[in-house]
Design an enzyme around this catalytic site. Structure first.
Site, PDB file in Angstrom:
ATOM      1  N   ALA A  61       0.860  -1.181   0.000  1.00 38.64           N
ATOM      2  CA  ALA A  61       0.000   0.000   0.000  1.00 38.64           C
ATOM      3  C   ALA A  61       0.897   1.232   0.000  1.00 38.64           C
ATOM      4  CB  ALA A  61      -0.856  -0.022   1.254  1.00 38.64           C
ATOM      5  N   GLY A 100       0.515  -5.268   0.718  1.00 33.51           N
ATOM      6  CA  GLY A 100      -0.656  -5.273  -0.152  1.00 33.51           C
ATOM      7  C   GLY A 100      -0.333  -5.771  -1.553  1.00 33.51           C
ATOM      8  N   GLU A 103      -0.394  -9.438  -1.215  1.00 37.14           N
ATOM      9  CA  GLU A 103      -1.795  -9.850  -0.993  1.00 37.14           C
ATOM     10  C   GLU A 103      -2.583  -9.834  -2.302  1.00 37.14           C
ATOM     11  OE1 GLU A 103      -2.077  -6.910   2.310  1.00 37.14           O
ATOM     12  OE2 GLU A 103      -3.398  -8.436   3.173  1.00 37.14           O
ATOM     13  N   GLU A 123       4.256  -5.775   7.061  1.00 40.15           N
ATOM     14  CA  GLU A 123       3.432  -4.778   7.756  1.00 40.15           C
ATOM     15  C   GLU A 123       3.749  -4.645   9.243  1.00 40.15           C
ATOM     16  OE1 GLU A 123       2.345  -6.901   5.496  1.00 40.15           O
ATOM     17  OE2 GLU A 123       0.815  -5.999   4.219  1.00 40.15           O
TER      18      GLU A 123
END
Ligand code: 3H9
Length: 697
Positions: A61, A100, A103, A123
């Site tokens: 992200a 992310g 993911e 993270e």
């Protein structure tokens, strides 16, 4: 150019992300991917590939968007849409697919990767856990223990390992785009199913597994809440449907993202990268090429520095005064490499290759070809000047000459040469092959290209470089003075070693200040004080106890006893009543009435004395910016990263509260140690935070 483009190549829809430098999943990228997936559902493509331009697959992200109001498409919804696609979705990974980004690939039906790629869920290092389905999909694909390990460590893994875990399907050695298109066609030809991770069952595990990991995380990540929340989210995958588990994941993730720990860790992430930049520096500076490095001094420090360079591929020449000292130095290096192999940090082969890059010599002439020489002998300014004179004579023109001094005047050392513009400080922290911080000390005359070269070099040897100007102790050790002073004062005024240490340890410091003293050796400060006249030694209440310990033969860990007693085998420390007798005796001699001090006061006295000195360091321009001080303390002094560093912490507490407490201490303990830094008073008077002040510069 658009951040996301889409085209159909040979019946395969290809979504290409191009958002330099690391293809972060910003809002614009999420919108672009969603538009492309939707377009692909109704066009001539038969399968869809997601691939990235530039140096890496999506690295996560966009962290700079955290804390701002979320914007659609939200991560979990977008990834669920990818997974729900009726056409095969394939991720093609190169570089590092992180957070992310990884993911997203797990929401795809298949994953192909270059063999050099790495994947991971880092993270936790930002005080978070994967919040876009990762805690639900990884346990389904790879099992609960692998999920806990991957997310608990935050460290990336090689794709070969990811294949073993069932997280990547195919590895190729080159031409990722062409290989991925061919792979997509092959999957279509094989009539491969739409493999949706959310539809898999989680392999059951014993409840005790979660208890074991909870205990492990509480120890390893002391004080941090993210690992425990992550565990809760993974546990939800074992008891809830995918949709409910994902809702739980979202709830816990959002709580962490807005919480103080993640905010602080994100500050450290950006602070570390900002620290590498010199404000107002000319853009056209060309760095000097560095291939070979000379190190003067084969002690613990010199050996560790040599290893840092050798591990990064540099050729190193280690110089000692004679063969005997050289053999001793090289044997420490050998021992350290053996230790790295034993701990699994380096393979035997890699360790041998690195060790092979270190040569030993005893003659300065052998350093004639070195591009950089770092002096790492003990803290004697005259000896250092003498060495710099010899280096000036022996080294080629343009070679960079650095001193690893922890305190001394870099300008005075540089003045011993005829080329002060080539000189600067490189202050490593012990053990130098492990500790991340590198203070780069810019002298008055240091040339721009020398500074720029060494800052870049710091990153090449995997350190975190921070620039400091010249003062006694530079940023870190200068601030440590008042911190240690207060530790000693708390002790003699009523504390006990365990109490002072525990207060700071519980605050989150890697080690309490009294134990740090024992580790460093109490004789170091003692010797430094002995050469000073009594009235130059500072407040006797702050040094009488350590001096008395040294005089009683207690030098710290190395002599088996200091403030604590140390088991010769295990090095485990224990309380020693003899030390209490010494403390009480010295307190009596100085007329101090010992009264109990609570942990809150100990923490405030130590941390606010550090902060107050931090303001002076800023006012004097020793540090470029407050976040640089935070980086120094997090990477060099064991300050808890989840508190963001001392200056960030002061903002979090509130500068008015910090000032109020400092004034209270001034009224109780006197002006000499507790006069508030003018900058702190000014910021409080203008109701400005440190962050606002830094942003306004
Ligand atoms: C996440 O994904 C949450 C999800 O689970 C759920 C969401 C709901 N964002 O490190 P470098 C910048 S959390 C924004 O020097 P390298 C960095 O600031 C995220 N910016 O390069 C720097 O900017 P500048 C999980 C980012 O080659 C520039 O890129 N992912 C981000 O040494 C170059 O960075 C991570 O935690 C980002 N995500 O290392 C990965 N990443 O040039 C974090 C980097 O202006 N990133 N920047 O100073 C890394 O670990 C390293 O940057 C990476 C490259 C290994 C990728």
């Amino acid at each position: 150019m658009d951040k996301v483009s889409y085209e159909v190549v040979d019946s395969i829809g290809v979504i290409t992300v191009n958002n330099p430098p690391v293809n972060a999943l910003s809002h614009a990228v999420r919108v672009g991917i969603q538009d492309a997936i939707r377009a692909a559902q109704d066009d001539a493509s038969k399968a869809v590939l997601i691939i990235c331009e530039g140096r890496t697959f999506i690295a996560g992200a966009d962290i700079s968007e955290f804390g701002k109001p979320p914007r659609e498409p939200y991560f979990p919804d977008l990834f669920n849409e990818i997974e729900a696609s009726e056409k095969l979705m394939i991720a093609a990974i190169h570089g590092t697919a992180l957070g992310g980004g990884f993911e997203l690939t797990l929401a795809c039906h298949y994953r192909i990767a270059l063999e050099s790629a790495k994947v991971g869920l880092p993270e936790i290092k930002l005080g978070l856990f994967p919040g876009a389905g990762g805690t639900q999909r990884v346990p389904r694909l790879a099992g609960v223990p692998a999920a806990l390990d991957l997310m608990g460590s935050g460290n990336p893994i090689a794709v070969s390992q990811a294949v073993d875990l069932g997280l990547v399907d195919k590895i190729v050695s080159e031409d990722l785009r062409d290989s991925a298109i061919a792979y997509a066609k092959q999957l279509l030809a094989d009539d491969a199913p739409l493999r949706r991770a959310s539809e898999l069952d989680v392999e059951p595990v014993e409840d005790s597994l979660f208890d074991d990991y909870r205990t492990q995380f509480s120890k390893r990540a002391r004080g941090q809440i993210a690992p425990l929340k992550m565990l809760e989210a993974i546990q939800a995958a074992t008891t809830m449907s995918f949709a409910d588990g994902q809702a739980k994941e979202r709830e816990l993730f959002v709580e962490l993202m807005h919480g103080p720990q993640s905010t602080a860790l994100r500050h450290v992430f950006f602070a570390e990268r900002l620290a590498a930049r010199i404000s107002g520096f000319p853009r056209d500076v060309v760095d000097r090429p560095i291939e070979s490095v000379g190190i003067i001094g084969g002690g613990t420090m010199g050996g560790g520095i040599a290893m840092s360079f050798a591990n990064a591929g540099f050729q190193v020449t280690l110089l000692e005064i004679d063969e005997e000292a050289l053999a001793r130095g090289l044997s420490i290096v050998d021992k350290n490499y053996a230790g790295s192999v034993k701990r699994g940090k380096l393979s035997e082969e890699k360790a041998a290759a690195c060790r092979g890059r270190i040569d030993g010599v005893t003659d300065y002439e052998e350093l004639a070809g070195a591009d950089l020489v770092i002096e790492a002998v003990f803290e004697d300014p005259e000896l250092k000047k003498d060495i710099f004179k010899r280096l000036d004579e022996a080294c080629k023109p343009g070679a960079i000459l650095a001193t690893n001094t922890s305190y001394q005047d870099v300008d005075a050392i540089a003045a011993a040469t005829n080329r002060p513009e080539d000189c600067l400080g490189m202050h490593f922290f012990s053990p130098a092959h492990i500790m991340k911080l590198l203070e780069v000390v810019r002298g008055d005359k240091t040339a721009d290209d020398v500074l720029s070269t060494v800052m870049a070099l710091g990153k090449k040897i995997r350190k975190v470089p921070v620039m400091s100007r010249v003062c006694y102790g530079f940023i870190g050790n200068r601030m440590l003075g008042p911190y240690f002073r207060e530790a000693q004062l708390c002790l003699i005024e009523g504390g006990i070693p365990e109490g002072v240490d525990a207060a700071l340890y519980d605050f989150g410091m890697a080690m309490g200040p009294i134990s740090v003293g024992d580790l460093a050796g109490l004789d170091v400060g003692y010797k430094a004080r002995q050469v000073l006249a009594e009235d130059q030694r500072g407040d006797p209440r702050a040094y009488r106890v350590p001096d008395a310990l040294v005089e009683a033969g207690r030098l710290g860990q190395k002599s088996g006893a200091g403030f604590y007693r140390y088991d010769p085998e295990t090095r485990r420390k224990s309380f020693d009543p003899e030390v209490m007798e010494i403390i009480e005796r010295e307190a009596d001699a100085l007329g101090i009435e010992r009264l109990p001090i609570d942990a809150d006061e100990i923490v405030d006295r130590l941390i606010f004395s550090l902060v107050n000195e931090g303001f002076r360091v800023l006012e004097e321009g020793i540090a470029q910016r407050p976040s640089d001080i935070d980086v120094v303390y997090v990477y060099g002094y064991g300050f808890p990263a989840w508190r963001g560093g001392p200056m960030y912490y002061a903002d979090a507490v509130g500068l008015d509260r910090v000032l109020e407490r400092i004034k209270e201490f001034r009224d109780r303990f006197g002006e000499e140690n507790w006069s508030p830094a003018p900058m702190l008073e000014k910021l409080v008077a203008t109701n400005t935070t440190i962050a606002e002040w830094a942003a306004s510069k």
